[in-house]
Design a protein around this motif. Sequence first.
Motif, PDB file in Angstrom:
ATOM      1  N   VAL A   6       0.876  -1.170   0.000  1.00 36.74           N
ATOM      2  CA  VAL A   6       0.000   0.000   0.000  1.00 36.74           C
ATOM      3  C   VAL A   6       0.912   1.219   0.000  1.00 36.74           C
ATOM      4  N   HIS A   7       0.895   1.932  -1.116  1.00 39.12           N
ATOM      5  CA  HIS A   7       1.834   3.019  -1.359  1.00 39.12           C
ATOM      6  C   HIS A   7       1.120   4.359  -1.186  1.00 39.12           C
ATOM      7  N   ALA A   8       1.719   5.237  -0.371  1.00 33.79           N
ATOM      8  CA  ALA A   8       1.078   6.517  -0.071  1.00 33.79           C
ATOM      9  C   ALA A   8       2.051   7.671  -0.232  1.00 33.79           C
ATOM     10  N   HIS A   9       2.234   8.108  -1.464  1.00 36.47           N
ATOM     11  CA  HIS A   9       3.003   9.320  -1.744  1.00 36.47           C
ATOM     12  C   HIS A   9       2.465   9.933  -3.040  1.00 36.47           C
ATOM     13  N   PRO A  10       2.257  11.255  -3.044  1.00 39.96           N
ATOM     14  CA  PRO A  10       1.634  11.875  -4.223  1.00 39.96           C
ATOM     15  C   PRO A  10       2.546  12.018  -5.430  1.00 39.96           C
ATOM     16  N   GLU A  11       3.871  11.871  -5.237  1.00 42.68           N
ATOM     17  CA  GLU A  11       4.812  12.086  -6.341  1.00 42.68           C
ATOM     18  C   GLU A  11       5.453  10.768  -6.771  1.00 42.68           C
ATOM     19  N   PRO A  12       5.160  10.311  -8.000  1.00 42.74           N
ATOM     20  CA  PRO A  12       5.746   9.042  -8.458  1.00 42.74           C
ATOM     21  C   PRO A  12       7.274   9.046  -8.488  1.00 42.74           C
ATOM     22  N   LYS A  13       7.888  10.220  -8.701  1.00 39.96           N
ATOM     23  CA  LYS A  13       9.351  10.284  -8.802  1.00 39.96           C
ATOM     24  C   LYS A  13      10.011  10.467  -7.436  1.00 39.96           C
ATOM     25  N   SER A  14       9.246  10.396  -6.370  1.00 41.99           N
ATOM     26  CA  SER A  14       9.792  10.532  -5.015  1.00 41.99           C
ATOM     27  C   SER A  14      10.632   9.316  -4.646  1.00 41.99           C
ATOM     28  N   PHE A  15      11.361   9.430  -3.525  1.00 40.64           N
ATOM     29  CA  PHE A  15      12.134   8.285  -3.058  1.00 40.64           C
ATOM     30  C   PHE A  15      11.202   7.169  -2.597  1.00 40.64           C
ATOM     31  N   ASN A  16      10.032   7.523  -2.078  1.00 37.00           N
ATOM     32  CA  ASN A  16       9.037   6.497  -1.771  1.00 37.00           C
ATOM     33  C   ASN A  16       8.672   5.719  -3.027  1.00 37.00           C
ATOM     34  N   GLY A  17       8.503   6.432  -4.137  1.00 37.55           N
ATOM     35  CA  GLY A  17       8.225   5.772  -5.399  1.00 37.55           C
ATOM     36  C   GLY A  17       9.350   4.844  -5.805  1.00 37.55           C
ATOM     37  N   ALA A  18      10.602   5.283  -5.603  1.00 35.46           N
ATOM     38  CA  ALA A  18      11.751   4.445  -5.941  1.00 35.46           C
ATOM     39  C   ALA A  18      11.790   3.184  -5.083  1.00 35.46           C
ATOM     40  N   ILE A  95       3.021  -4.558   3.038  1.00 31.71           N
ATOM     41  CA  ILE A  95       3.997  -3.479   3.212  1.00 31.71           C
ATOM     42  C   ILE A  95       3.263  -2.145   3.118  1.00 31.71           C
ATOM     43  N   LEU A  96       3.438  -1.311   4.126  1.00 30.17           N
ATOM     44  CA  LEU A  96       2.942   0.061   4.070  1.00 30.17           C
ATOM     45  C   LEU A  96       4.125   0.957   3.718  1.00 30.17           C
ATOM     46  N   GLN A  97       4.037   1.623   2.576  1.00 26.94           N
ATOM     47  CA  GLN A  97       5.108   2.506   2.107  1.00 26.94           C
ATOM     48  C   GLN A  97       4.638   3.950   2.223  1.00 26.94           C
ATOM     49  N   PHE A  98       5.352   4.751   3.046  1.00 27.93           N
ATOM     50  CA  PHE A  98       4.865   6.116   3.273  1.00 27.93           C
ATOM     51  C   PHE A  98       5.961   7.013   3.841  1.00 27.93           C
ATOM     52  N   VAL A 144       9.490   3.389   5.614  1.00 23.62           N
ATOM     53  CA  VAL A 144       9.202   4.778   5.952  1.00 23.62           C
ATOM     54  C   VAL A 144      10.363   5.701   5.596  1.00 23.62           C
ATOM     55  N   THR A 145      10.033   6.823   4.961  1.00 20.06           N
ATOM     56  CA  THR A 145      11.016   7.890   4.809  1.00 20.06           C
ATOM     57  C   THR A 145      10.733   8.931   5.881  1.00 20.06           C
ATOM     58  N   PHE A 185      11.653  -0.654   7.827  1.00 22.06           N
ATOM     59  CA  PHE A 185      12.776  -0.206   7.016  1.00 22.06           C
ATOM     60  C   PHE A 185      12.722   1.313   6.987  1.00 22.06           C
ATOM     61  N   LEU A 186      13.776   1.960   7.455  1.00 22.82           N
ATOM     62  CA  LEU A 186      13.780   3.407   7.638  1.00 22.82           C
ATOM     63  C   LEU A 186      14.832   4.066   6.761  1.00 22.82           C
ATOM     64  N   VAL A 187      14.434   5.164   6.126  1.00 22.00           N
ATOM     65  CA  VAL A 187      15.384   5.993   5.392  1.00 22.00           C
ATOM     66  C   VAL A 187      15.243   7.417   5.916  1.00 22.00           C
ATOM     67  N   HIS A 188      16.282   7.899   6.557  1.00 23.23           N
ATOM     68  CA  HIS A 188      16.268   9.247   7.117  1.00 23.23           C
ATOM     69  C   HIS A 188      16.757  10.264   6.086  1.00 23.23           C
ATOM     70  N   ALA A 189      16.024  11.361   6.002  1.00 21.85           N
ATOM     71  CA  ALA A 189      16.419  12.531   5.207  1.00 21.85           C
ATOM     72  C   ALA A 189      16.849  12.194   3.782  1.00 21.85           C
ATOM     73  N   PRO A 190      16.032  11.464   3.002  1.00 23.50           N
ATOM     74  CA  PRO A 190      16.447  11.115   1.638  1.00 23.50           C
ATOM     75  C   PRO A 190      16.662  12.332   0.743  1.00 23.50           C
ATOM     76  N   ALA A 191      15.986  13.435   1.059  1.00 24.50           N
ATOM     77  CA  ALA A 191      16.166  14.642   0.247  1.00 24.50           C
ATOM     78  C   ALA A 191      17.501  15.322   0.514  1.00 24.50           C
ATOM     79  N   ARG A 192      18.190  14.922   1.589  1.00 24.93           N
ATOM     80  CA  ARG A 192      19.431  15.576   1.976  1.00 24.93           C
ATOM     81  C   ARG A 192      20.672  14.709   1.733  1.00 24.93           C
ATOM     82  N   ILE A 193      20.474  13.585   1.087  1.00 26.85           N
ATOM     83  CA  ILE A 193      21.612  12.711   0.811  1.00 26.85           C
ATOM     84  C   ILE A 193      21.843  12.626  -0.692  1.00 26.85           C
ATOM     85  N   GLY A 194      23.015  12.195  -1.080  1.00 25.96           N
ATOM     86  CA  GLY A 194      23.366  12.147  -2.492  1.00 25.96           C
ATOM     87  C   GLY A 194      22.886  10.889  -3.189  1.00 25.96           C
TER      88      GLY A 194
END
Length: 235
Positions: A6-18, A95-98, A144-145, A185-194
């Motif tokens: 179950v995927h919950a993010h409005p942007e397909p190109k987001s890291f959640n989408g990836a 899996i809850l992806q959000f 989770v991001t 499964f946790l990803v912290h600050a994906p927008a701030r990493i390379g």
Amino acid sequence: MRIFIVHAHPEPKSFNGALTRTAQEALSASGHEVVVSDLYAMGFNPVSDRRNFTTTLDVNFYRQQAEEANAAVHDGFAPDIQVEMDKLFRCDVLILQFPLWWFGLPAILKGWVDRVFASGGRIYGGGKWYDRGVFAGKRAMCSVTIGGPPPIYSSRGLNGPIAEILFPINHGMLYFVGFTVIEPFLVHAPARIGDDERRIFLDRYRERVLSLAHAPTIAYPKLAEFDDMHVLKST
């Protein structure tokens, strides 16, 4: 295995989408069956009200649990809810992806839980909860991001331990209806990493989803450990 994401993010190109695409590709390539409910793409309605049902128990006063119990007996759930319930019952792993928003689920995903996790015996109720729940024997995991870095979500961090923040989801939603809950499964600050670090996380996630059957789980107490008032028995 049959995996339901179950995927919950409005942007397909987001890291959640990836993350969801990585899971789909890895699991499918390994012969698993993968079903995805992309809530934003589906235009899923998160508002829980009489539109949940094709049946009506009481036209004068709306009691959601009473209407859910009535719908469970008379197959009266709205088609969009019944489809999601069917996916739940078919899967081996949920899996809850959000992204973590305001220390909780995005509203569209919370609304999915509100509408789909119906009482009256369909998803819970009648003694069917926790380790005696409808989904006992199935597994579930949050992917989770999180906007901030790990230290702020530690026992000494300003936001508090991430395990406590996710407790209402892992324990109060997933374990409550019977799932064995896999460590998130946790990803912290994906927008701030390379890009290189993001690829490392995607590789780790690929490994995680391919090991869902034996991934570490969260130990929660069993109903037998509590008395009739649901208080932990003396040891």
